[in-house]
Design an enzyme around this catalytic site. Structure first.
Site, mmCIF file in Angstrom:
data_model
loop_
_atom_site.group_PDB
_atom_site.id
_atom_site.type_symbol
_atom_site.label_atom_id
_atom_site.label_comp_id
_atom_site.label_asym_id
_atom_site.label_seq_id
_atom_site.Cartn_x
_atom_site.Cartn_y
_atom_site.Cartn_z
ATOM 1 N N SER A 126 0.833 -1.199 0.000
ATOM 2 C CA SER A 126 0.000 0.000 0.000
ATOM 3 C C SER A 126 0.866 1.248 0.000
ATOM 4 C CB SER A 126 -0.850 -0.019 1.276
ATOM 5 O OG SER A 126 -1.427 1.235 1.519
ATOM 6 N N TYR A 150 -1.323 -0.606 10.941
ATOM 7 C CA TYR A 150 -1.624 -1.204 9.630
ATOM 8 C C TYR A 150 -0.436 -0.985 8.683
ATOM 9 C CZ TYR A 150 -3.408 -1.491 4.862
ATOM 10 O OH TYR A 150 -3.550 -1.791 3.525
ATOM 11 N N LYS A 154 2.292 -3.718 6.840
ATOM 12 C CA LYS A 154 2.601 -3.813 5.401
ATOM 13 C C LYS A 154 4.107 -3.664 5.169
ATOM 14 C CE LYS A 154 -1.325 -4.668 3.683
ATOM 15 N NZ LYS A 154 -1.566 -5.922 2.974
HETATM 16 P P1 NAD Z 1 -10.921 -6.723 1.768
HETATM 17 O O1 NAD Z 1 -11.069 -6.687 3.245
HETATM 18 O O2 NAD Z 1 -12.112 -6.467 0.931
HETATM 19 O O3 NAD Z 1 -10.307 -8.132 1.313
HETATM 20 C C1 NAD Z 1 -9.419 -8.865 2.125
HETATM 21 C C2 NAD Z 1 -9.951 -10.285 2.197
HETATM 22 O O4 NAD Z 1 -9.070 -11.074 2.995
HETATM 23 C C3 NAD Z 1 -11.331 -10.365 2.847
HETATM 24 O O5 NAD Z 1 -12.193 -11.114 2.012
HETATM 25 C C4 NAD Z 1 -11.082 -11.076 4.177
HETATM 26 O O6 NAD Z 1 -12.186 -11.871 4.556
HETATM 27 C C5 NAD Z 1 -9.850 -11.901 3.840
HETATM 28 N N1 NAD Z 1 -8.998 -12.236 4.993
HETATM 29 C C6 NAD Z 1 -8.571 -11.414 5.972
HETATM 30 N N2 NAD Z 1 -7.785 -12.082 6.823
HETATM 31 C C7 NAD Z 1 -7.691 -13.346 6.353
HETATM 32 C C8 NAD Z 1 -7.019 -14.506 6.787
HETATM 33 N N3 NAD Z 1 -6.272 -14.498 7.885
HETATM 34 N N4 NAD Z 1 -7.132 -15.632 6.056
HETATM 35 C C9 NAD Z 1 -7.885 -15.658 4.927
HETATM 36 N N5 NAD Z 1 -8.565 -14.603 4.488
HETATM 37 C C10 NAD Z 1 -8.457 -13.449 5.180
HETATM 38 O O7 NAD Z 1 -9.733 -5.741 1.379
HETATM 39 P P2 NAD Z 1 -9.227 -5.267 -0.050
HETATM 40 O O8 NAD Z 1 -9.547 -3.841 -0.190
HETATM 41 O O9 NAD Z 1 -9.666 -6.201 -1.098
HETATM 42 O O10 NAD Z 1 -7.668 -5.370 0.179
HETATM 43 C C11 NAD Z 1 -6.899 -6.471 -0.261
HETATM 44 C C12 NAD Z 1 -5.453 -6.264 0.144
HETATM 45 O O11 NAD Z 1 -4.989 -5.050 -0.419
HETATM 46 C C13 NAD Z 1 -5.252 -6.140 1.653
HETATM 47 O O12 NAD Z 1 -4.049 -6.811 1.985
HETATM 48 C C14 NAD Z 1 -5.115 -4.652 1.874
HETATM 49 O O13 NAD Z 1 -4.345 -4.360 2.997
HETATM 50 C C15 NAD Z 1 -4.433 -4.223 0.600
HETATM 51 N N6 NAD Z 1 -4.692 -2.814 0.261
HETATM 52 C C16 NAD Z 1 -5.972 -2.371 0.183
HETATM 53 C C17 NAD Z 1 -6.220 -1.028 -0.101
HETATM 54 C C18 NAD Z 1 -7.622 -0.498 -0.164
HETATM 55 O O14 NAD Z 1 -7.820 0.700 -0.028
HETATM 56 N N7 NAD Z 1 -8.658 -1.305 -0.399
HETATM 57 C C19 NAD Z 1 -5.144 -0.161 -0.323
HETATM 58 C C20 NAD Z 1 -3.858 -0.656 -0.258
HETATM 59 C C21 NAD Z 1 -3.643 -1.993 0.041
HETATM 60 C C1 UD1 Z 2 -6.550 5.389 4.017
HETATM 61 C C2 UD1 Z 2 -5.537 4.988 5.044
HETATM 62 C C3 UD1 Z 2 -4.355 4.358 4.321
HETATM 63 C C4 UD1 Z 2 -4.828 3.177 3.486
HETATM 64 C C5 UD1 Z 2 -5.884 3.662 2.520
HETATM 65 C C6 UD1 Z 2 -6.446 2.560 1.688
HETATM 66 C C7 UD1 Z 2 -5.802 6.563 6.912
HETATM 67 C C8 UD1 Z 2 -5.165 7.648 7.676
HETATM 68 N N1 UD1 Z 2 -5.117 6.159 5.812
HETATM 69 O O1 UD1 Z 2 -5.939 6.267 3.128
HETATM 70 O O2 UD1 Z 2 -3.386 3.917 5.246
HETATM 71 O O3 UD1 Z 2 -3.748 2.620 2.760
HETATM 72 O O4 UD1 Z 2 -6.949 4.254 3.266
HETATM 73 O O5 UD1 Z 2 -7.202 1.693 2.467
HETATM 74 O O6 UD1 Z 2 -6.851 6.054 7.260
HETATM 75 N N2 UD1 Z 2 -12.108 11.560 3.718
HETATM 76 C C9 UD1 Z 2 -13.083 12.410 4.132
HETATM 77 N N3 UD1 Z 2 -14.206 11.893 4.714
HETATM 78 C C10 UD1 Z 2 -14.397 10.560 4.877
HETATM 79 C C11 UD1 Z 2 -13.381 9.681 4.444
HETATM 80 C C12 UD1 Z 2 -12.247 10.212 3.881
HETATM 81 O O7 UD1 Z 2 -12.949 13.626 3.999
HETATM 82 O O8 UD1 Z 2 -15.440 10.149 5.434
HETATM 83 C C13 UD1 Z 2 -10.907 12.104 3.072
HETATM 84 C C14 UD1 Z 2 -9.611 11.794 3.795
HETATM 85 O O9 UD1 Z 2 -9.323 12.746 4.758
HETATM 86 C C15 UD1 Z 2 -8.623 11.781 2.624
HETATM 87 C C16 UD1 Z 2 -9.453 11.276 1.444
HETATM 88 O O10 UD1 Z 2 -10.815 11.496 1.808
HETATM 89 O O11 UD1 Z 2 -8.195 13.089 2.339
HETATM 90 C C17 UD1 Z 2 -9.256 9.806 1.165
HETATM 91 O O12 UD1 Z 2 -9.464 9.080 2.370
HETATM 92 P P1 UD1 Z 2 -9.471 7.487 2.404
HETATM 93 O O13 UD1 Z 2 -10.390 6.972 1.365
HETATM 94 O O14 UD1 Z 2 -9.719 7.071 3.812
HETATM 95 O O15 UD1 Z 2 -8.003 7.072 1.947
HETATM 96 P P2 UD1 Z 2 -6.571 7.519 2.523
HETATM 97 O O16 UD1 Z 2 -6.668 8.555 3.553
HETATM 98 O O17 UD1 Z 2 -5.723 7.837 1.345
#
Ligand code: NAD
Ligand code: UD1
Length: 337
Positions: A126, A150, A154
């Site tokens: 991430s 978190y 990562k």
């Molecule tokens: P998500 O929660 O929708 O998907 C994660 C999945 O992993 C879920 O279905 C959950 O049930 C499963 N899971 C969690 N722990 C587990 C375990 N111990 N064993 C088996 N399954 C397990 O999240 P996502 O948005 O799809 O994210 C996927 C990956 O990408 C994560 O590792 C997350 O940290 C990373 N990531 C997500 C974002 C984002 O904003 N969505 C941003 C950067 C990185």
């Molecule tokens: C957040 C996490 C980041 C993670 C990413 C993806 C924090 C501090 N950071 O990032 O570690 O990798 O999600 O899962 O939580 N915002 C609002 N109102 C809301 C929600 C968000 O104003 O209700 C704003 C936030 O302040 C930010 C932007 O929208 O400026 C995006 O927020 P968000 O979607 O939570 O993503 P990140 O902050 O980039």
């Protein structure tokens, strides 16, 4: 092609979209998920959309014995590791759960892969590993730091992967640093289904537009950005899914390891995102300015050229499409799956 890929966290938001993309490209999939943050319905919809089956097991990646058994049964050539917990706020109150799941879960998976001779891995990292970025757009070479458990989980896994690759040159590891995933499958059948109150902006906007939440709190309007609100790099989840396909193909054709940003390279402010969502949904989105959210950064967007050079991949879908696809998903599935 024709090879079998293990997908962990396959029922989740990014995992489910990536499964559709891989199945359509001809790969076979063994999918696992413990369903702690997802629904098995997502698996049904993956096969519905792709028109092909995958084998799904309800399994926790921390269960080393079950994982080893699965890998003995299935002939897996590579793994995409999505499984993990992803809420920054929860990680602050429950850090041990995050280290147990994200770090111990990854180690359990790596041990099982090592044992079975599987040496190709795509890891979901991430942009959070850049902490408070010193420059934007952020290159992969930027200093890494953490602002919450978190993010630390990562970064720890990234470091574990580096050590592993050093210890055994057979490994081919792709570390993908996602920026802000948004949108949904264009069919409206797959999308993000957060449990409880969404922590992220896009699902929150969708729930306000559909009437599940009263208004959006805009976390701060006094940042040093053009309109004072936080700037992020929103990337369509189907572009992200294609990025995994490109990374996987690279692992099969080249040795070595790589780390790339997956973003668009475009910064979008909260107010711009709200306006785009209003246009896409045709709904007014009530909003209130609220204090800054602890740990937020002003501006975070990718230098996205490395993925293009290395993988021949770049994000194609624009903010308007992210919003209209997110809206279609939310509108057709107001309560999620
Ligand atoms: P998500 O929660 O929708 O998907 C994660 C999945 O992993 C879920 O279905 C959950 O049930 C499963 N899971 C969690 N722990 C587990 C375990 N111990 N064993 C088996 N399954 C397990 O999240 P996502 O948005 O799809 O994210 C996927 C990956 O990408 C994560 O590792 C997350 O940290 C990373 N990531 C997500 C974002 C984002 O904003 N969505 C941003 C950067 C990185
Ligand atoms: C957040 C996490 C980041 C993670 C990413 C993806 C924090 C501090 N950071 O990032 O570690 O990798 O999600 O899962 O939580 N915002 C609002 N109102 C809301 C929600 C968000 O104003 O209700 C704003 C936030 O302040 C930010 C932007 O929208 O400026 C995006 O927020 P968000 O979607 O939570 O993503 P990140 O902050 O980039």
């Amino acid at each position: 092609m024709g090879k079998t890929i293990l997908i962990t966290g396959a029922a989740g938001y990014i995992g489910s979209h990536t499964c559709v993309c891989l199945l359509q490209a001809g790969w076979h999939i063994v999918a696992i998920d413990n369903l702690c943050n997802s629904s098995a319905r997502a698996i049904e919809r993956i096969t519905e959309l792709a028109g092909r089956d995958l084998r799904f097991y309800t399994l926790d990646v921390r269960d080393y014995a079950a994982l080893s058994k699965l890998l003995q049964q299935e002939s897996v050539s590579a793994v995409i590791h999505f499984a993990g917990l992803k809420s920054v706020a929860d990680s602050v109150t429950r850090p041990l759960d995050y280290f147990d799941n994200n770090v111990c879960g990854s180690v359990s998976l790596l041990r099982a892969l090592h044992q079975q001779g599987v040496r190709k891995l795509v890891f979901s990292s991430s942009a959070t590993v850049y902490g408070h970025p010193q420059q934007v757009p952020i290159p992969e070479s930027a200093a890494l730091s953490v602002t919450n458990p978190y993010g630390r989980s990562k970064l720890m896994v990234e470091q574990i992967l580096e050590d592993l690759a050093q210890s055994d040159h057979e490994w081919r590891i792709a570390t993908l640093r996602y920026f802000n995933p948004a949108g949904a499958h264009e069919s409206g059948r797959l999308g993000e289904d957060p449990r409880g109150e969404p922590g992220n902006l896009m699902p929150y906007l969708a729930q306000v537009a559909v009437g599940r939440r009263e208004y959006l709190s805009v976390f701060g309007d006094d940042y040093p950005t053009p309109d004072g609100t936080g700037v992020r790099d929103y990337i369509h989840v189907m572009d992200l899914a294609r990025g995994h396909l490109a990374a996987l193909e690279r692992l099969f054709s080249h040795s070595g390891n790589f780390t790339v940003n997956l973003g668009t390279g475009q910064g979008v402010s909260v107010l711009q995102a709200v306006a785009a969502f209003e246009r896409a949904s045709g709904k007014a989105i009530p909003k209130r300015i609220a204090p800054r959210r602890s740990g937020d950064v002003a501006s975070c967007y990718a230098l996205a050229t490395a993925a293009q050079e290395l993988l021949g991949w770049r994000a194609e879908k624009k903010l308007a499409q992210m919003c209209s696809d997110q809206w279609r998903w939310q509108h057709q599935n107001p309560e999620g799956y």
